[in-house]
Motif scaffolding. Structure first.
Motif, mmCIF file in Angstrom:
data_model
loop_
_atom_site.group_PDB
_atom_site.id
_atom_site.type_symbol
_atom_site.label_atom_id
_atom_site.label_comp_id
_atom_site.label_asym_id
_atom_site.label_seq_id
_atom_site.Cartn_x
_atom_site.Cartn_y
_atom_site.Cartn_z
ATOM 1 N N LEU A 158 0.509 -0.900 -0.258
ATOM 2 C CA LEU A 158 -0.233 -0.571 0.139
ATOM 3 C C LEU A 158 0.850 1.344 -0.413
ATOM 4 O O LEU A 158 2.240 1.494 0.712
ATOM 5 C CB LEU A 158 -1.214 0.283 1.343
ATOM 6 C CG LEU A 158 -1.766 -0.972 1.190
ATOM 7 C CD1 LEU A 158 -2.681 -0.762 2.784
ATOM 8 C CD2 LEU A 158 -3.367 -1.289 0.346
ATOM 9 N N PRO A 159 0.397 2.562 -0.694
ATOM 10 C CA PRO A 159 1.501 3.953 -0.154
ATOM 11 C C PRO A 159 0.874 4.173 0.854
ATOM 12 O O PRO A 159 0.226 3.574 1.671
ATOM 13 C CB PRO A 159 -0.399 4.551 -1.517
ATOM 14 C CG PRO A 159 -0.485 3.804 -2.067
ATOM 15 C CD PRO A 159 -0.884 2.399 -1.450
ATOM 16 N N PRO A 160 2.087 5.166 1.617
ATOM 17 C CA PRO A 160 2.578 5.172 2.258
ATOM 18 C C PRO A 160 0.938 5.557 3.472
ATOM 19 O O PRO A 160 1.053 5.055 4.305
ATOM 20 C CB PRO A 160 3.843 5.990 2.340
ATOM 21 C CG PRO A 160 4.074 5.728 1.726
ATOM 22 C CD PRO A 160 3.455 5.253 0.558
ATOM 23 N N LEU A 161 0.577 7.183 2.923
ATOM 24 C CA LEU A 161 -0.212 7.157 3.655
ATOM 25 C C LEU A 161 -1.547 6.206 4.107
ATOM 26 O O LEU A 161 -2.381 6.292 4.655
ATOM 27 C CB LEU A 161 -1.022 8.442 2.977
ATOM 28 C CG LEU A 161 -0.139 9.221 2.744
ATOM 29 C CD1 LEU A 161 -0.867 10.638 2.350
ATOM 30 C CD2 LEU A 161 -0.283 10.038 4.382
ATOM 31 N N ALA A 162 -1.680 5.515 3.028
ATOM 32 C CA ALA A 162 -3.294 4.124 2.720
ATOM 33 C C ALA A 162 -2.612 2.981 3.936
ATOM 34 O O ALA A 162 -3.018 2.730 4.637
ATOM 35 C CB ALA A 162 -3.262 3.586 1.662
ATOM 36 N N ARG A 163 -1.279 2.957 3.816
ATOM 37 C CA ARG A 163 -0.612 2.295 4.970
ATOM 38 C C ARG A 163 -1.011 2.427 6.737
ATOM 39 O O ARG A 163 -1.764 2.032 7.461
ATOM 40 C CB ARG A 163 0.641 1.813 4.770
ATOM 41 C CG ARG A 163 1.071 0.644 4.227
ATOM 42 C CD ARG A 163 2.627 0.435 4.086
ATOM 43 N NE ARG A 163 3.410 0.369 4.662
ATOM 44 C CZ ARG A 163 4.318 0.173 5.194
ATOM 45 N NH1 ARG A 163 5.291 0.751 4.107
ATOM 46 N NH2 ARG A 163 5.511 -0.066 6.393
ATOM 47 N N VAL A 164 -0.526 4.094 6.684
ATOM 48 C CA VAL A 164 -0.743 5.040 8.504
ATOM 49 C C VAL A 164 -2.560 4.619 8.271
ATOM 50 O O VAL A 164 -2.636 4.256 9.787
ATOM 51 C CB VAL A 164 -0.511 6.076 8.124
ATOM 52 C CG1 VAL A 164 -0.595 6.658 9.926
ATOM 53 C CG2 VAL A 164 1.199 5.611 7.755
#
Length: 108
Positions: A8-14
């Motif tokens: 997942l992209p970083p913002l989606a992961r967070v």
């Protein structure tokens, strides 16, 4: 066909990991204050402004890069999410809050 899990992209992961922490705002005023402070620090870091001027919403790409760097640093030290709150939980929850507050999830 991809092999293994799709990253997942970083913002989606967070957001996937820390959006549930936003529910804690209802009964944890100290956590709300900590997340608010972290969100302000992140916003100021990404877009510094002279005193007295309002800091604009963060750019989704800049916030994504920041989140990626922060996640990488946590990986390097072997950080494990605690049951309670620590600096990293407050910081990651603040990133999630900024994404939600400024509707950045569709832009990163």
């Amino acid at each position: 066909m991809p092999v293994g899990p799709i990253a997942l992209p970083p913002l989606a992961r967070v957001c996937a990991a820390f959006a549930p922490r936003l529910a804690e705002f209802a009964f944890e005023p100290g956590f709300v204050a900590a997340v608010d402070q972290h969100a302000a620090e992140i916003s100021e870091y990404l877009s510094p402004r002279p005193a007295g001027l309002e800091v604009p919403p963060p750019d989704a790409e800049d916030l994504s890069d920041y989140a990626l760097g922060f996640l990488d640093a946590l990986d390097e030290i072997g950080w494990v999410e605690p049951v309670g709150h620590d600096y990293a939980v407050a910081r990651l929850t603040a990133i999630c809050w900024l994404v939600r507050e400024h509707r950045l999830c569709d832009r990163a």
